[in-house]
Design an enzyme around this catalytic site. Structure first.
Site, PDB file in Angstrom:
ATOM      1  N   VAL A   8       0.872  -1.174   0.000  1.00 48.69           N
ATOM      2  CA  VAL A   8       0.000   0.000   0.000  1.00 48.69           C
ATOM      3  C   VAL A   8       0.906   1.220   0.000  1.00 48.69           C
ATOM      4  O   VAL A   8       2.070   1.138   0.397  1.00 48.69           O
ATOM      5  CB  VAL A   8      -0.962   0.012   1.221  1.00 48.69           C
ATOM      6  CG1 VAL A   8      -2.005  -1.094   1.094  1.00 48.69           C
ATOM      7  CG2 VAL A   8      -0.214  -0.107   2.530  1.00 48.69           C
ATOM      8  N   SER A   9       0.367   2.347  -0.438  1.00 46.58           N
ATOM      9  CA  SER A   9       1.219   3.518  -0.645  1.00 46.58           C
ATOM     10  C   SER A   9       1.538   4.312   0.611  1.00 46.58           C
ATOM     11  O   SER A   9       2.521   5.039   0.647  1.00 46.58           O
ATOM     12  CB  SER A   9       0.575   4.448  -1.675  1.00 46.58           C
ATOM     13  OG  SER A   9       0.475   3.765  -2.908  1.00 46.58           O
ATOM     14  N   THR A  10       0.701   4.188   1.648  1.00 46.71           N
ATOM     15  CA  THR A  10       0.935   4.963   2.866  1.00 46.71           C
ATOM     16  C   THR A  10       0.690   4.106   4.100  1.00 46.71           C
ATOM     17  O   THR A  10       0.049   3.056   4.032  1.00 46.71           O
ATOM     18  CB  THR A  10      -0.003   6.191   2.945  1.00 46.71           C
ATOM     19  OG1 THR A  10      -1.341   5.735   3.118  1.00 46.71           O
ATOM     20  CG2 THR A  10       0.102   7.063   1.710  1.00 46.71           C
ATOM     21  N   GLN A  13      -3.128   3.413   4.856  1.00 43.81           N
ATOM     22  CA  GLN A  13      -3.933   2.500   4.035  1.00 43.81           C
ATOM     23  C   GLN A  13      -3.941   1.102   4.633  1.00 43.81           C
ATOM     24  O   GLN A  13      -3.015   0.697   5.331  1.00 43.81           O
ATOM     25  CB  GLN A  13      -3.406   2.468   2.599  1.00 43.81           C
ATOM     26  CG  GLN A  13      -3.648   3.770   1.868  1.00 43.81           C
ATOM     27  CD  GLN A  13      -3.092   3.738   0.459  1.00 43.81           C
ATOM     28  OE1 GLN A  13      -2.013   3.211   0.218  1.00 43.81           O
ATOM     29  NE2 GLN A  13      -3.830   4.315  -0.474  1.00 43.81           N
TER      30      GLN A  13
END
Length: 188
Positions: A8-10, A13
């Site tokens: 996931v990007s962050t 998330q």
């Protein structure tokens, strides 16, 4: 062993959706960072962990790699380790002939994309040159070059030390050395 890779990007998330889709794996590696490049801690751990006969499973290719170039490089690493790759969303499985074919298609598309970018770049430069707008990059200048070049020629410093002192790339240093050599030959 079946290895699940989740990204996931962050930090905020959630990974549950991907983990549920990869329910049949033995071990997870989960990154919580951008996929803009392959410099990801859990990805690198996973690449070190996998062994011959393992299978890396991802929810989708975009979770594994953001660019075709990165995807092909990662698959190449896995292939050299005799590890197969499965992407659930794209139904890509490198252990099957059709999966290998699709990977070849990805590779061909990436190469075509690179060639088209280079062609457009050449065309743009040619147009800019014809209009007198393109002069290339500014030449790297260092007023200490003559002194450092002399030290290098005399063997007082290494090429690496000279490059560091000049704050130039290796290519720039050797290009200037070649220019100087040609210039000196013309004088003599």
């Amino acid at each position: 062993m079946r290895i699940g890779y989740v990204r996931v990007s962050t930090e905020q998330q959630h990974t549950e959706r991907q983990e549920i889709l990869l329910e049949d794996v033995d071990k997870f590696f989960i990154d919580r960072c951008s996929g803009k490049n392959t410099n990801r801690p859990e990805l690198n751990k996973m690449l070190s962990f996998v062994r011959s006969g393992d299978v890396v499973i991802v929810e989708s290719i975009s979770r594994f790699a953001r660019s075709t170039r990165d995807l092909l490089q990662l698959i190449d690493i896995l292939t050299k380790k005799d590890v197969n790759f499965v992407s659930k969303k794209e139904s890509l499985d490198t252990s099957t002939p059709s999966g290998k074919f699709m990977l070849t298609v990805f590779g061909a598309l990436a190469e075509l994309e690179r060639e088209q970018i280079l062609q457009r770049q050449k065309e743009g430069i040619a147009i800019a040159k014809s209009k007198g707008l393109y002069k290339g990059r500014n030449r790297m200048v260092n007023n200490d070059f003559d002194q450092i070049y002399a030290q290098w020629l005399e063997g007082k410093i290494t090429a690496t030390q000279a490059i560091k002192k000049l704050s130039w790339s290796k290519a720039t240093f050797y290009r200037r050395v070649k220019e100087r050599t040609i210039h000196n030959e013309e004088i003599n």
